[in-house]
Design an enzyme around this catalytic site. Structure first.
Site, PDB file in Angstrom:
ATOM      1  CB  SER A  36      -7.069  -7.244  -0.657  1.00  0.00           C
ATOM      2  OG  SER A  36      -8.510  -7.780  -1.279  1.00  0.00           O
ATOM      3  CE1 TYR A  85      -7.069 -11.258   3.065  1.00  0.00           C
ATOM      4  CE2 TYR A  85      -8.775 -10.091   1.830  1.00  0.00           C
ATOM      5  CZ  TYR A  85      -7.381 -10.383   1.801  1.00  0.00           C
ATOM      6  OH  TYR A  85      -6.240 -10.510   0.840  1.00  0.00           O
TER       7      TYR A  85
END
Length: 277
Positions: free
Chosen positions: A134, A147
């Site tokens: 990401s 995350y």
């Protein structure tokens, strides 16, 4: 020409779902795994092979991979580790057990599956290991600590594996998307309700004025989202190119964020991130 095979995790929707159908249309034999059996059954009805793999359950990883290898005669050309989730919330409000749980899914499960596949790929003379990271694998954002932690760890583990496999015909690749239109946000809200006791947080007002305001629709970043097909296009290059890139950044946001990390000091980068978050 022998049909190439790929195992993709997290295919119930979003990035994995789009990639599975696109690669099947390109002639790949696709094993589109999901965490829940009902999602596997739905994909099977759509013409895909769909073993059940839940990163939280190592027995299901082993059983799902065994099912794939039995179907292929013991080979697999590629794996796309994709399944993941987030737990929105401030770091100080994140229970340790929640962090432990998300690390299992977003990192340790990837590692377990990958370790099992490396000997298979080595024996067959090559393969591709593609991990979905990401923009948060190289930048940090408020409310996304859990995350961010998993994706920074995944980047480090993947980079190390790439270095260690140098000289072998096994390519190790990172996919680094920015904001993609998926169910990631909706799934994150479920995790938030499960884990974050925001009403008793000293920052309860911030939750109301910031995080929940965005969930009510006042989120300027929503316009930066792009369809999952943008990720699939880069994945296809990672799987089919003779020399895949070590990294594929997806969306202007991902490229811009990387640019800022290179030119700004930490204090300046923190200021920009706070303003944009």
């Amino acid at each position: 020409m022998t049909q190439k095979s790929v195992l993709i995790t997290g295919c119930s929707s979003g990035i994995g779902y789009d990639a599975a159908h696109a690669l099947k249309a390109r002639g790949w034999r696709v094993f589109a795994s999901c965490r829940k059996q009902e999602d596997c059954d739905r994909l099977i009805a759509e013409g895909l092979e769909s073993p059940r793999i839940d990163y939280d359950d190592e027995a299901s990883i082993d059983a799902g991979l065994d099912e794939v290898l039995q179907a292929t005669g013991g080979t697999l050309d590629a794996v796309f580790n994709n399944g993941a989730y987030g737990i929105p919330g401030l770091v100080e409000d994140l229970p340790t057990e929640a962090l432990r749980a998300i690390l299992q899914t977003n990192l340790i499960g990837y590692h377990h599956l990958t370790r099992r596949l490396i000997p298979v790929m080595r024996a067959q003379g090559g393969g591709r290991i593609v991990n979905c990271s990401s923009v948060m694998g190289y930048t940090s954002y408020p409310w996304r600590g859990a995350y961010v932690a998993t994706k920074w760890a995944l980047e480090g583990l993947t980079d190390t594996l790439r270095l260690e496999l140098h000289g072998e015909p096994i390519h190790v690749v990172l996919i680094e998307p920015g904001l993609i239109t998926t169910k990631f946000g909706a799934n994150g809200r479920i995790q938030f309700e499960k884990w974050i006791d925001w009403r008793n947080s000293v920052h309860a007002d911030r939750y109301q004025s910031d995080l929940m305001r965005k969930w009510r629709g006042d989120n300027p970043q929503a316009g930066l989202e792009v369809p999952a097909s943008h990720v699939t296009a880069k994945l296809i290059h990672a799987l089919e190119s003779r020399r895949p890139h070590p990294r594929y950044k997806i969306t202007k946001l991902a490229h811009f964020a990387k640019f800022l990390t290179r030119i700004l000091s930490t204090r300046a980068s923190d200021w920009v991130t706070r303003r944009a978050s």
